[in-house]
Design a protein around this motif. Structure first.
Motif, PDB file in Angstrom:
ATOM      1  N   THR A 640       0.858  -1.193   0.000  1.00 55.17           N
ATOM      2  CA  THR A 640       0.000   0.000   0.000  1.00 55.17           C
ATOM      3  C   THR A 640       0.889   1.236   0.000  1.00 55.17           C
ATOM      4  N   GLU A 641       0.270   2.385  -0.123  1.00 54.63           N
ATOM      5  CA  GLU A 641       1.047   3.623  -0.118  1.00 54.63           C
ATOM      6  C   GLU A 641       1.663   3.913   1.247  1.00 54.63           C
ATOM      7  N   TRP A 642       1.121   3.276   2.302  1.00 50.02           N
ATOM      8  CA  TRP A 642       1.668   3.523   3.647  1.00 50.02           C
ATOM      9  C   TRP A 642       2.667   2.458   4.091  1.00 50.02           C
ATOM     10  N   GLY A 643       2.865   1.401   3.283  1.00 53.81           N
ATOM     11  CA  GLY A 643       3.876   0.428   3.668  1.00 53.81           C
ATOM     12  C   GLY A 643       3.697  -0.956   3.084  1.00 53.81           C
ATOM     13  N   LEU A 644       4.489  -1.903   3.611  1.00 50.20           N
ATOM     14  CA  LEU A 644       4.497  -3.292   3.143  1.00 50.20           C
ATOM     15  C   LEU A 644       3.952  -4.203   4.234  1.00 50.20           C
ATOM     16  N   TYR A 645       2.971  -5.028   3.895  1.00 53.45           N
ATOM     17  CA  TYR A 645       2.540  -6.076   4.812  1.00 53.45           C
ATOM     18  C   TYR A 645       3.392  -7.308   4.530  1.00 53.45           C
ATOM     19  N   VAL A 646       3.964  -7.847   5.583  1.00 60.93           N
ATOM     20  CA  VAL A 646       4.896  -8.965   5.430  1.00 60.93           C
ATOM     21  C   VAL A 646       4.434 -10.140   6.275  1.00 60.93           C
ATOM     22  N   GLU A 647       4.417 -11.322   5.653  1.00 61.98           N
ATOM     23  CA  GLU A 647       4.049 -12.552   6.356  1.00 61.98           C
ATOM     24  C   GLU A 647       5.326 -13.336   6.656  1.00 61.98           C
ATOM     25  N   ILE A 648       5.553 -13.624   7.937  1.00 66.44           N
ATOM     26  CA  ILE A 648       6.732 -14.398   8.337  1.00 66.44           C
ATOM     27  C   ILE A 648       6.565 -15.837   7.848  1.00 66.44           C
ATOM     28  N   ILE A 649       7.569 -16.348   7.147  1.00 65.00           N
ATOM     29  CA  ILE A 649       7.469 -17.680   6.535  1.00 65.00           C
ATOM     30  C   ILE A 649       7.325 -18.766   7.598  1.00 65.00           C
ATOM     31  N   ALA A 650       8.045 -18.645   8.704  1.00 65.60           N
ATOM     32  CA  ALA A 650       8.087 -19.709   9.714  1.00 65.60           C
ATOM     33  C   ALA A 650       6.769 -19.915  10.446  1.00 65.60           C
ATOM     34  N   ASN A 651       5.957 -18.855  10.588  1.00 61.76           N
ATOM     35  CA  ASN A 651       4.751 -18.988  11.409  1.00 61.76           C
ATOM     36  C   ASN A 651       3.507 -18.318  10.824  1.00 61.76           C
ATOM     37  N   ARG A 652       3.627 -17.719   9.631  1.00 60.10           N
ATOM     38  CA  ARG A 652       2.530 -17.060   8.926  1.00 60.10           C
ATOM     39  C   ARG A 652       1.969 -15.834   9.657  1.00 60.10           C
ATOM     40  N   CYS A 653       2.667 -15.327  10.656  1.00 60.54           N
ATOM     41  CA  CYS A 653       2.230 -14.109  11.341  1.00 60.54           C
ATOM     42  C   CYS A 653       2.544 -12.909  10.434  1.00 60.54           C
ATOM     43  N   GLU A 654       1.605 -11.943  10.413  1.00 60.17           N
ATOM     44  CA  GLU A 654       1.741 -10.809   9.499  1.00 60.17           C
ATOM     45  C   GLU A 654       1.896  -9.503  10.254  1.00 60.17           C
ATOM     46  N   GLY A 655       2.756  -8.631   9.726  1.00 64.18           N
ATOM     47  CA  GLY A 655       2.950  -7.311  10.307  1.00 64.18           C
ATOM     48  C   GLY A 655       3.193  -6.288   9.217  1.00 64.18           C
ATOM     49  N   LEU A 656       3.352  -5.022   9.635  1.00 66.89           N
ATOM     50  CA  LEU A 656       3.492  -3.910   8.693  1.00 66.89           C
ATOM     51  C   LEU A 656       4.874  -3.280   8.800  1.00 66.89           C
ATOM     52  N   VAL A 657       5.519  -3.149   7.640  1.00 67.89           N
ATOM     53  CA  VAL A 657       6.728  -2.320   7.539  1.00 67.89           C
ATOM     54  C   VAL A 657       6.269  -0.962   7.008  1.00 67.89           C
ATOM     55  N   ARG A 658       6.260   0.046   7.865  1.00 71.90           N
ATOM     56  CA  ARG A 658       5.778   1.362   7.447  1.00 71.90           C
ATOM     57  C   ARG A 658       6.763   1.993   6.469  1.00 71.90           C
ATOM     58  N   VAL A 659       6.228   2.645   5.436  1.00 69.05           N
ATOM     59  CA  VAL A 659       7.096   3.268   4.426  1.00 69.05           C
ATOM     60  C   VAL A 659       7.979   4.332   5.065  1.00 69.05           C
ATOM     61  N   LYS A 703      -4.063  -5.034  18.011  1.00 65.09           N
ATOM     62  CA  LYS A 703      -3.936  -6.310  17.282  1.00 65.09           C
ATOM     63  C   LYS A 703      -3.093  -6.137  16.024  1.00 65.09           C
ATOM     64  N   GLN A 704      -1.940  -5.462  16.177  1.00 63.79           N
ATOM     65  CA  GLN A 704      -1.093  -5.265  15.015  1.00 63.79           C
ATOM     66  C   GLN A 704       0.381  -5.313  15.408  1.00 63.79           C
ATOM     67  N   MET A 705       1.212  -5.689  14.417  1.00 58.01           N
ATOM     68  CA  MET A 705       2.650  -5.784  14.629  1.00 58.01           C
ATOM     69  C   MET A 705       3.382  -4.865  13.675  1.00 58.01           C
ATOM     70  N   ASP A 706       4.411  -4.209  14.173  1.00 60.25           N
ATOM     71  CA  ASP A 706       5.260  -3.362  13.345  1.00 60.25           C
ATOM     72  C   ASP A 706       6.591  -4.067  13.119  1.00 60.25           C
ATOM     73  N   PHE A 707       6.983  -4.149  11.843  1.00 63.48           N
ATOM     74  CA  PHE A 707       8.271  -4.717  11.467  1.00 63.48           C
ATOM     75  C   PHE A 707       9.143  -3.599  10.881  1.00 63.48           C
ATOM     76  N   ILE A 708      10.457  -3.850  10.830  1.00 59.91           N
ATOM     77  CA  ILE A 708      11.367  -2.996  10.068  1.00 59.91           C
ATOM     78  C   ILE A 708      12.215  -3.896   9.188  1.00 59.91           C
ATOM     79  N   LEU A 709      12.670  -3.349   8.067  1.00 58.07           N
ATOM     80  CA  LEU A 709      13.517  -4.124   7.155  1.00 58.07           C
ATOM     81  C   LEU A 709      14.907  -4.300   7.749  1.00 58.07           C
ATOM     82  N   VAL A 710      15.518  -5.429   7.462  1.00 55.61           N
ATOM     83  CA  VAL A 710      16.879  -5.700   7.928  1.00 55.61           C
ATOM     84  C   VAL A 710      17.809  -5.662   6.715  1.00 55.61           C
TER      85      VAL A 710
END
Length: 710
Positions: A640-659, A703-710
């Protein structure tokens, strides 16, 4: 409570003509019948600077030239712009306002102050103003029907008044609470509030507390809050459970004589390990000449739930069972759902059955639809039945192998006829004694899952065609329909896969379904699999209930209904009653009444699905809250214009990497490519792409998770 005052900020010199134009337009729309000169407007807008007043005169003349306002007397103007009024539905909301659907699939955004507190699903009357700079403007002038009148949240008593702060962050308002309805025990608790006044003249809707859900941050409180927020009460009213508990368990001899007695025919159920409500059973009986009678037996809920009775009224209101991460909220009281109606082993049960006469090549030779009494000999789980099929030995191995063989052939025919196959594994949480998630596992579909699926599909299709064919003389009925995919989304998908070396044939519905199946098969194991599967699923319409049969595109069935799960779906119960009525030659049900029922059930199904997703999100955040700072491999599941939703491969949990957290460049959202692209570097983050993330924050309340890119 104070009346809402229109906010008019003091304007400064050098105020742009564009912003002044927008301000004047809003003001004239709020006063459509008044004749106003620049002095009256300046006073109302609290403009004192002479420079801005001169600008205002020039802008008013510009508006007159554009035929938005007209000069009635020298220097006096009145609104004349043409408007269009339409009825629509609010599609979505956020803190800033609402999105309302327009003809042709477009949407218009209406700011919160012009939305009359409307929410997603509300039917509204909207006035559309002329487009300016290619942008549509509008205002909600009436809410025809509000879908939500009860809200879950916490009471804010930091000021002299009480306000409910709703849990749902898509709600753009807080609720002013009647002081008399707030008691000391309501504070610092999750509470349920009912709106009693939606007066747009006030800043907030007015409500009162109708119940305490529980302690804040308590697990059961949070899960029950999700249920209440979507309109599902975790408990049944006492009159409903009392009525259910009084039902006689003994099947009378008279009732058995009125039915086909199949208690001596080999019959069994195949269900999940944790299932308690056994809706369906299968029977197998050998006939002459290589023919078999295969029975699909469905719990005869309509025998016990009287139409219009207290249990039926409650079942209609719920419309469906709700399956959350750690519990099931049944549509029917447990005495019925888990006991009297459930096709448990070693007890006699009443059923509504479809008896299929078939050969071993899966050819359907004949069928009968009738009321029966059955006796299940065995309760299999999917795993135990699969083990017998794989080893070719064990209890009822001959019957299971026969059903497995026929179901595979039915499935193959279905694919050949254009049924679209989406294969996905289900994520399940392992919970400790306190219902905290301690691990996850992926639940894969077995051959026995497909076995049951094929015979249920066959029964549902047969029932629908039995009543609905030929269409010219069909009586009003409940169909489960699935419309054609969205053409624009299919075109977008076609352009994307073409660049990857694939093709889609959209010359006809049948050719499209076949080419989609080929595409889904060809991308298996490829890096683009996730992106293509996601976009294909998003292009599909949502299946709904209706009396207007247009077929089921995803299954490639011309006739389809829901007959096989009356314990957990109200439409199935209605289908049983309609079958009874039409087979006995009774007068048809009125179509408009049936259509309203279909609409209600489709809406409740959607809400149940949303509640299920919210419970999964809550558990995901709970699972990861102690893993903040840890790194994981993930796949971009949404852009989306506000960021990337990312699903963790190991457990399918999803969070947002804000742009805003991606600091190496300025990233722009490219809707056609489903990607964020860096302005300088041209680095692209695209749907389906694998990336590495670190968990930054886990917010249980939101009920939301924030991720950052590594």
């Amino acid at each position: 409570m104070k009346k809402k005052k229109k906010s008019r900020k003091k304007r400064k010199e050098g105020f742009s003509n564009t912003k002044l134009f927008d301000l004047l337009l809003s003001f004239f729309r709020e006063n459509p019948k008044k004749r106003l000169n620049y002095k009256q407007v300046s006073k109302a807008l609290r403009i004192k600077e002479m420079g801005v007043k001169i600008q205002l005169i020039d802008v008013m003349k510009e508006m007159a030239e554009s035929k938005i306002i007209e000069e009635i007397q020298r220097g006096r103007y009145r609104l004349i712009e043409k408007t269009t009024t339409l009825f629509s539905v609010v599609k979505n909301t956020n803190k800033k306002g609402v999105y309302v659907g327009l003809d042709g699939g477009d949407e218009i955004f209406i700011p919160r102050e012009y939305s009359l507190f409307s929410l997603a699903g509300d039917e509204v009357e909207v006035v559309l103003f002329p487009k300016r700079k290619k942008k549509q403007a509008g205002e909600v002038i009436r809410v025809v029907e509000r879908k939500k009148t009860e809200f879950v949240g916490v009471i804010d008593n930091s000021s002299s008044s009480y306000f409910l702060i709703p849990d749902d962050k898509r709600v753009s308002f807080d609720v002013f609470l009647n002081e008399k309805s707030v008691k000391k025990e309501h504070l610092n608790k999750k509470v349920l509030v009912r709106i009693e006044g939606w007066n747009s003249g006030f800043k907030n809707p007015v409500g009162r507390v109708i119940g305490i859900i529980g302690d804040i941050n308590n697990h059961d409180t949070e899960i029950n809050s999700i249920l209440y927020d979507y309109g599902f009460d975790p408990k049944f009213p006492a009159k409903v459970t009392d009525s259910a508990n009084k039902i006689n368990e003994v099947i009378s001899k008279k009732e058995i004589l009125n039915r086909l007695d199949l208690r001596k025919t080999t019959t069994f159920t195949i269900d999940p390990k944790d299932a308690k409500d056994f809706d369906d059973a299968l029977s197998v009986k050998k006939l002459d000449g290589g023919r078999w009678e295969i029975g699909v037996h469905i719990a005869d809920v309509s025998y016990y739930v009287v139409e219009g009775g207290v249990i039926d009224v409650e079942a209609f209101e719920r419309a469906t069972s709700v399956y959350l991460v750690d519990r099931v909220i049944p549509m029917l009281p447990e005495f019925l759902s888990n006991n009297l109606c459930s096709l448990k082993p070693n007890v006699d049960r009443l059923a509504y059955s479809v008896l299929f006469e078939m050969d071993e090549d899966s050819n359907l030779l004949n069928y009968r639809i009738l009321k029966t009494v059955i006796h299940s000999n065995k309760r299999f789980t999917y795993q135990t039945a699969q083990k017998i099929i794989d080893s070719k030995k064990g209890c009822f191995s001959q019957e299971l192998l026969l059903l497995s063989n026929i179901s595979k052939k039915l499935r193959k025919k279905r694919w050949e006829e254009g049924s679209i196959g989406f294969e996905s594994s289900e994520v399940k949480f392992v919970l400790d004694d306190k219902k905290n998630p301690i691990d996850v596992f992926f639940k894969e579909s077995l051959g026995t899952n497909h076995l049951i699926e094929e015979f249920m599909l066959l029964a549902n299709k047969t029932i629908a065609k039995h009543i609905g064919f030929p269409k010219k003389s069909a009586k009003p009925f409940v169909y489960r329909v699935h419309d054609l995919p969205d053409n624009d989304k299919i075109s977008s998908l076609t352009n994307i896969v073409k660049k990857l070396g694939y093709s889609i044939n959209n010359n006809s519905a049948r050719l499209l379904s076949k080419s989609l199946n080929v595409l889904l098969k060809n991308i298996k194991g490829k890096k683009e699999q996730q992106m293509v599967e996601t976009l294909t699923i998003r292009s599909m319409a949502k299946a709904i209930y209706t009396t207007k049969n247009i077929g089921h595109y995803g299954l490639s069935f011309g006739y389809y209904s829901h007959f096989t799960s009356p314990i957990r779906r109200y439409p199935d119960l209605v289908v049983h009653r309609l079958l009874d009525k039409y087979i006995s030659g009774a007068k048809p049900t009125k179509q408009n009444e049936l259509e309203e029922l279909c609409k209600h059930c489709s809406e409740k199904e959607k809400k149940a699905s949303q509640a299920e997703r919210d419970s999964v999100k809550y558990m995901q955040v709970k699972f990861l809250k102690n893993k903040v700072g840890e790194k994981y491999d993930g796949i971009i599941s949404g852009v989306t214009e506000w960021g990337l939703y990312v699903e963790i491969i190991a457990n399918r949990c999803e969070g947002l990497v804000r742009v805003s957290s991606i600091k190496d460049d300025h990233y722009i959202y490219d809707e056609k490519k489903h990607a964020l692209i860096g302005c300088r570097s041209k680095v692209s983050y695209q749907l389906g792409q694998k990336i590495k993330i670190k968990i930054k924050k886990a917010d249980l309340e939101r009920k939301q998770m924030d991720f950052i890119l590594v």
